[in-house]
Enzyme design. Structure first.
Site, mmCIF file in Angstrom:
data_model
loop_
_atom_site.group_PDB
_atom_site.id
_atom_site.type_symbol
_atom_site.label_atom_id
_atom_site.label_comp_id
_atom_site.label_asym_id
_atom_site.label_seq_id
_atom_site.Cartn_x
_atom_site.Cartn_y
_atom_site.Cartn_z
ATOM 1 N N ASP A 44 3.299 0.221 -1.367
ATOM 2 C CA ASP A 44 2.877 -1.142 -1.722
ATOM 3 C C ASP A 44 2.228 -1.805 -0.499
ATOM 4 O O ASP A 44 1.738 -2.925 -0.590
ATOM 5 C CB ASP A 44 4.029 -1.969 -2.311
ATOM 6 C CG ASP A 44 5.197 -2.134 -1.354
ATOM 7 O OD1 ASP A 44 5.178 -1.547 -0.256
ATOM 8 O OD2 ASP A 44 6.157 -2.859 -1.713
ATOM 9 N N SER A 45 2.168 -1.069 0.623
ATOM 10 C CA SER A 45 1.350 -1.497 1.770
ATOM 11 C C SER A 45 -0.102 -1.666 1.339
ATOM 12 O O SER A 45 -0.897 -2.271 2.051
ATOM 13 C CB SER A 45 1.438 -0.473 2.898
ATOM 14 O OG SER A 45 1.185 0.833 2.419
ATOM 15 N N ASP A 83 5.319 3.797 -4.932
ATOM 16 C CA ASP A 83 6.219 2.710 -4.559
ATOM 17 C C ASP A 83 6.470 1.788 -5.750
ATOM 18 O O ASP A 83 5.534 1.478 -6.493
ATOM 19 C CB ASP A 83 5.562 1.874 -3.452
ATOM 20 C CG ASP A 83 6.400 1.804 -2.201
ATOM 21 O OD1 ASP A 83 7.592 2.151 -2.248
ATOM 22 O OD2 ASP A 83 5.841 1.397 -1.153
ATOM 23 N N LYS A 113 9.532 5.443 -5.209
ATOM 24 C CA LYS A 113 10.275 4.988 -4.027
ATOM 25 C C LYS A 113 10.649 3.523 -4.229
ATOM 26 O O LYS A 113 9.852 2.748 -4.762
ATOM 27 C CB LYS A 113 9.425 5.140 -2.761
ATOM 28 C CG LYS A 113 10.122 4.593 -1.510
ATOM 29 C CD LYS A 113 9.424 4.975 -0.231
ATOM 30 C CE LYS A 113 8.327 4.038 0.187
ATOM 31 N NZ LYS A 113 8.704 2.620 0.325
ATOM 32 N N GLU A 115 13.034 0.116 -2.287
ATOM 33 C CA GLU A 115 13.644 -0.366 -1.040
ATOM 34 C C GLU A 115 15.056 -0.894 -1.289
ATOM 35 O O GLU A 115 15.309 -1.541 -2.303
ATOM 36 C CB GLU A 115 12.785 -1.487 -0.449
ATOM 37 C CG GLU A 115 11.398 -1.026 -0.053
ATOM 38 C CD GLU A 115 10.552 -2.135 0.569
ATOM 39 O OE1 GLU A 115 11.080 -3.245 0.825
ATOM 40 O OE2 GLU A 115 9.355 -1.883 0.787
ATOM 41 N N GLU A 182 12.849 3.063 8.154
ATOM 42 C CA GLU A 182 11.750 2.332 8.804
ATOM 43 C C GLU A 182 12.270 1.418 9.902
ATOM 44 O O GLU A 182 13.176 0.604 9.675
ATOM 45 C CB GLU A 182 10.964 1.514 7.763
ATOM 46 C CG GLU A 182 9.831 0.708 8.407
ATOM 47 C CD GLU A 182 8.757 0.216 7.461
ATOM 48 O OE1 GLU A 182 8.795 0.552 6.266
ATOM 49 O OE2 GLU A 182 7.859 -0.509 7.940
HETATM 50 O O1 KIV Z 1 4.384 0.764 1.594
HETATM 51 C C1 KIV Z 1 4.364 1.647 2.459
HETATM 52 O O2 KIV Z 1 3.320 2.113 2.918
HETATM 53 C C2 KIV Z 1 5.649 2.150 2.922
HETATM 54 C C3 KIV Z 1 5.657 3.040 4.129
HETATM 55 C C4 KIV Z 1 5.370 2.229 5.317
HETATM 56 C C5 KIV Z 1 6.896 3.818 4.246
HETATM 57 O O3 KIV Z 1 6.646 1.843 2.357
#
Ligand code: KIV
Length: 275
Positions: A44-45, A83, A113, A115, A182
């Protein structure tokens, strides 16, 4: 051969390092796949590096599904990890399973993924029970930036280190197949990697993790807004792109591009009839 969650587990057992990068589109995913990367995360970056937001909170399920589908079409041998965006799983187990299912069905991810530690174990268990593998993510979890008061290293005090270790153990117990660590101190990440039977993937967590992940625009110097201390610039693609764009502008303005070899021919008689 296709990387799967079993490949990740085997690599941990053999002590082979797992390589992951983020990607958000077809051509970048295809290029990384051809390089032999083990896993691609549609992080989600993307909210920050692709969409220009100042954090990841505004990213929607629709954004994630769209970009996951683009990556999945380019990643033949790579494990595709999607994500789960902010508020797509924190609101409850049912939402978590439905949204994880959409990333698999509509985005064609191989796994998801999310969090969080102890607080999201119910979600991890339910998604895993629905046959969707889950990669967890603890330490500095960007979706909690407001709760942390900024993007800060986590787990430095006695209490905080104990909490991260406890989160890691609970996540494994809940059925996660891997965990991203992280921005946690390297010695803590090493200890967690030794304690867990599932692989740890580090970002700002030192070389003791079972694998590493970076945001590709950081690793290739393409994102100038902010570079965290843990990022190494493996190539200056940003400088190359700037040079290429400047050259294109110059040659176009001078009229040296396009040259004859970039154009299509036509018989003179056809043209003459048009005059
Ligand atoms: O969103 C992302 O790119 C991430 C990585 C930094 C692990 O969660």
């Amino acid at each position: 051969m296709k990387n799967t969650i079993a490949t990740f587990q085997e690599m941990k057992e053999k002590g082979e390092k797992i390589t992951m990068l983020t990607a958000y589109d077809y051509s970048t995913a295809k290029l990384m796949d051809e390089c032999g990367i083990n896993g691609i995360l549609i992080g989600d970056s993307l909210g920050m590096v692709m969409m220009g937001y100042e954090d990841t909170l505004a990213v929607t399920m629709e954004d994630m599904i769209h970009h996951t589908a683009c990556v999945a079409r380019g990643a033949k041998n790579t494990l595709v990890v999607a994500d789960m965006p902010f508020m797509s799983y924190q609101t409850g187990v049912r939402d978590a399973v439905i949204n994880a299912g959409r990333l698999m069905k509509e985005g064609r991810a191989n796994c998801v993924k999310l969090e969080g530690g102890v607080t999201v174990c119910e979600q991890i268990r339910a998604i895993t029970d629905a046959s969707i593998p889950v990669m967890a993510h603890i330490g500095m979890t960007p979706q909690s930036v407001n709760a942390f008061g900024g993007f800060k290293v986590q787990g430095k005090s006695d209490e905080a280190a104990k909490k991260i270790l406890e989160d890691a153990l609970k996540i494994e117990e809940a059925g996660a197949f891997a965990v991203v660590l992280e921005c946690v101190p390297a010695k803590l990440a090493t200890l967690i990697s030794e304690r867990l039977t599932i692989p740890t993937i580090g970002i700002g967590a030192g070389a003791g993790c079972d694998g590493q992940i970076l945001v590709y625009q950081d690793a290739l110097a393409m994102y100038g807004d902010f570079t965290p201390k843990f990022v190494k610039k493996f190539a200056d693609v940003g400088a190359l792109m700037r040079q290429g764009v400047a050259e294109y502008i110059k040659e176009t303005k001078e009229g040296t591009f396009p040259a004859p070899e970039h154009t299509f021919k036509i018989d003179d008689e056809v043209i003459e009839k048009l005059y």
